[in-house]
Write a protein that holds these residues in place. Structure first.
Motif, PDB file in Angstrom:
ATOM      1  N   ILE A  37       0.845  -1.198   0.000  1.00  0.00           N
ATOM      2  CA  ILE A  37       0.000   0.000   0.000  1.00  0.00           C
ATOM      3  C   ILE A  37       0.878   1.245   0.000  1.00  0.00           C
ATOM      4  N   PHE A  38       1.875   1.264   0.869  1.00  0.00           N
ATOM      5  CA  PHE A  38       2.730   2.435   0.980  1.00  0.00           C
ATOM      6  C   PHE A  38       3.743   2.532  -0.156  1.00  0.00           C
ATOM      7  N   TYR A  39       4.130   1.397  -0.703  1.00  0.00           N
ATOM      8  CA  TYR A  39       4.993   1.368  -1.877  1.00  0.00           C
ATOM      9  C   TYR A  39       4.266   2.018  -3.058  1.00  0.00           C
ATOM     10  N   TYR A  40       3.035   1.567  -3.301  1.00  0.00           N
ATOM     11  CA  TYR A  40       2.278   2.124  -4.426  1.00  0.00           C
ATOM     12  C   TYR A  40       1.887   3.583  -4.188  1.00  0.00           C
ATOM     13  N   GLU A  41       1.642   3.935  -2.937  1.00  0.00           N
ATOM     14  CA  GLU A  41       1.357   5.335  -2.628  1.00  0.00           C
ATOM     15  C   GLU A  41       2.559   6.210  -2.989  1.00  0.00           C
ATOM     16  N   ALA A  42       3.750   5.758  -2.649  1.00  0.00           N
ATOM     17  CA  ALA A  42       4.966   6.525  -2.970  1.00  0.00           C
ATOM     18  C   ALA A  42       5.168   6.620  -4.482  1.00  0.00           C
ATOM     19  N   LEU A  43       5.002   5.513  -5.189  1.00  0.00           N
ATOM     20  CA  LEU A  43       5.134   5.534  -6.652  1.00  0.00           C
ATOM     21  C   LEU A  43       4.116   6.475  -7.280  1.00  0.00           C
ATOM     22  N   ALA A  44       2.880   6.395  -6.809  1.00  0.00           N
ATOM     23  CA  ALA A  44       1.811   7.228  -7.363  1.00  0.00           C
ATOM     24  C   ALA A  44       2.094   8.706  -7.116  1.00  0.00           C
ATOM     25  N   THR A  45       2.545   9.029  -5.925  1.00  0.00           N
ATOM     26  CA  THR A  45       2.846  10.416  -5.581  1.00  0.00           C
ATOM     27  C   THR A  45       3.940  10.963  -6.489  1.00  0.00           C
ATOM     28  N   LEU A  46       4.988  10.170  -6.705  1.00  0.00           N
ATOM     29  CA  LEU A  46       6.065  10.600  -7.600  1.00  0.00           C
ATOM     30  C   LEU A  46       5.576  10.744  -9.036  1.00  0.00           C
ATOM     31  N   GLU A  47       4.814   9.778  -9.504  1.00  0.00           N
ATOM     32  CA  GLU A  47       4.323   9.815 -10.882  1.00  0.00           C
ATOM     33  C   GLU A  47       3.357  10.975 -11.091  1.00  0.00           C
ATOM     34  N   ASP A  48       2.561  11.288 -10.085  1.00  0.00           N
ATOM     35  CA  ASP A  48       1.619  12.409 -10.177  1.00  0.00           C
ATOM     36  C   ASP A  48       2.336  13.743 -10.385  1.00  0.00           C
ATOM     37  N   LYS A  57      -1.327   5.440 -12.428  1.00  0.00           N
ATOM     38  CA  LYS A  57      -1.987   4.126 -12.419  1.00  0.00           C
ATOM     39  C   LYS A  57      -1.758   3.402 -11.089  1.00  0.00           C
ATOM     40  N   HIS A  58      -0.777   3.846 -10.324  1.00  0.00           N
ATOM     41  CA  HIS A  58      -0.450   3.179  -9.060  1.00  0.00           C
ATOM     42  C   HIS A  58      -1.496   3.414  -7.968  1.00  0.00           C
ATOM     43  N   TRP A  59      -2.296   4.462  -8.095  1.00  0.00           N
ATOM     44  CA  TRP A  59      -3.360   4.676  -7.098  1.00  0.00           C
ATOM     45  C   TRP A  59      -4.329   3.501  -7.085  1.00  0.00           C
ATOM     46  N   GLN A  60      -4.604   2.924  -8.257  1.00  0.00           N
ATOM     47  CA  GLN A  60      -5.518   1.777  -8.321  1.00  0.00           C
ATOM     48  C   GLN A  60      -4.928   0.575  -7.603  1.00  0.00           C
ATOM     49  N   GLU A  61      -3.630   0.360  -7.757  1.00  0.00           N
ATOM     50  CA  GLU A  61      -2.961  -0.737  -7.040  1.00  0.00           C
ATOM     51  C   GLU A  61      -3.120  -0.541  -5.532  1.00  0.00           C
ATOM     52  N   MET A  62      -2.933   0.686  -5.068  1.00  0.00           N
ATOM     53  CA  MET A  62      -3.071   0.988  -3.649  1.00  0.00           C
ATOM     54  C   MET A  62      -4.509   0.749  -3.190  1.00  0.00           C
ATOM     55  N   ARG A  63      -5.480   1.230  -3.960  1.00  0.00           N
ATOM     56  CA  ARG A  63      -6.895   1.061  -3.596  1.00  0.00           C
ATOM     57  C   ARG A  63      -7.299  -0.405  -3.526  1.00  0.00           C
ATOM     58  N   GLU A  64      -6.776  -1.224  -4.449  1.00  0.00           N
ATOM     59  CA  GLU A  64      -7.095  -2.655  -4.436  1.00  0.00           C
ATOM     60  C   GLU A  64      -6.636  -3.311  -3.137  1.00  0.00           C
ATOM     61  N   ARG A  65      -5.479  -2.927  -2.652  1.00  0.00           N
ATOM     62  CA  ARG A  65      -4.973  -3.501  -1.405  1.00  0.00           C
ATOM     63  C   ARG A  65      -5.734  -2.968  -0.195  1.00  0.00           C
ATOM     64  N   LEU A  66      -6.110  -1.708  -0.211  1.00  0.00           N
ATOM     65  CA  LEU A  66      -6.957  -1.167   0.859  1.00  0.00           C
ATOM     66  C   LEU A  66      -8.281  -1.919   0.920  1.00  0.00           C
ATOM     67  N   HIS A  67      -8.878  -2.149  -0.243  1.00  0.00           N
ATOM     68  CA  HIS A  67     -10.141  -2.887  -0.316  1.00  0.00           C
ATOM     69  C   HIS A  67      -9.955  -4.305   0.231  1.00  0.00           C
ATOM     70  N   TRP A  68      -8.841  -4.940  -0.110  1.00  0.00           N
ATOM     71  CA  TRP A  68      -8.576  -6.285   0.387  1.00  0.00           C
ATOM     72  C   TRP A  68      -8.573  -6.290   1.919  1.00  0.00           C
ATOM     73  N   PHE A  69      -7.915  -5.299   2.526  1.00  0.00           N
ATOM     74  CA  PHE A  69      -7.883  -5.236   3.995  1.00  0.00           C
ATOM     75  C   PHE A  69      -9.271  -5.009   4.572  1.00  0.00           C
ATOM     76  N   ARG A  70     -10.062  -4.143   3.968  1.00  0.00           N
ATOM     77  CA  ARG A  70     -11.421  -3.902   4.476  1.00  0.00           C
ATOM     78  C   ARG A  70     -12.229  -5.191   4.462  1.00  0.00           C
ATOM     79  N   LYS A  71     -12.016  -6.001   3.436  1.00  0.00           N
ATOM     80  CA  LYS A  71     -12.777  -7.240   3.279  1.00  0.00           C
ATOM     81  C   LYS A  71     -12.244  -8.377   4.149  1.00  0.00           C
ATOM     82  N   HIS A  72     -10.938  -8.526   4.246  1.00  0.00           N
ATOM     83  CA  HIS A  72     -10.340  -9.712   4.866  1.00  0.00           C
ATOM     84  C   HIS A  72      -9.825  -9.516   6.290  1.00  0.00           C
ATOM     85  N   ASN A  73      -9.530  -8.271   6.676  1.00  0.00           N
ATOM     86  CA  ASN A  73      -9.069  -8.026   8.044  1.00  0.00           C
ATOM     87  C   ASN A  73      -9.480  -6.599   8.423  1.00  0.00           C
TER      88      ASN A  73
END
Length: 82
Positions: A37-48, A57-73
């Motif tokens: 999540i934090f890796y993709y956040e950093a990449l997205a921030t730099l790319e932005d 495009k890295h924001w979507q990767e981050m959101r997918e992992r956030l969603h996974w946590f909401r669902k699974h833990n």
């Protein structure tokens, strides 16, 4: 001694909320997703900086992992990411 060590918590996968300082023990797989999540956040921030805010495009990767946590833990999500 082996039995005593087995009863101890494995702190290798403990993660801490960067704002509140609250921590929680994750599984190995959860800790990888958390770190990504934090890796993709950093990449997205730099790319932005080149593409414009929210364009990476890295924001979507981050959101997918956030969603996974909401669902699974949900507890870990509330402690670490909410």
């Amino acid at each position: 001694m082996k039995g005593h060590m087995k009863a101890e918590t494995n702190h290798d996968y403990t993660r801490r909320n960067r704002f509140t300082g609250e921590s929680i023990e994750l599984t190995k797989d959860e800790s990888v997703k958390h770190d990504e999540i934090f890796y993709y956040e950093a990449l997205a921030t730099l790319e932005d900086k080149e593409l414009g805010t929210g364009a990476s495009k890295h924001w979507q990767e981050m959101r997918e992992r956030l969603h996974w946590f909401r669902k699974h833990n949900a507890k870990a999500y509330m402690v670490l990411l909410d």
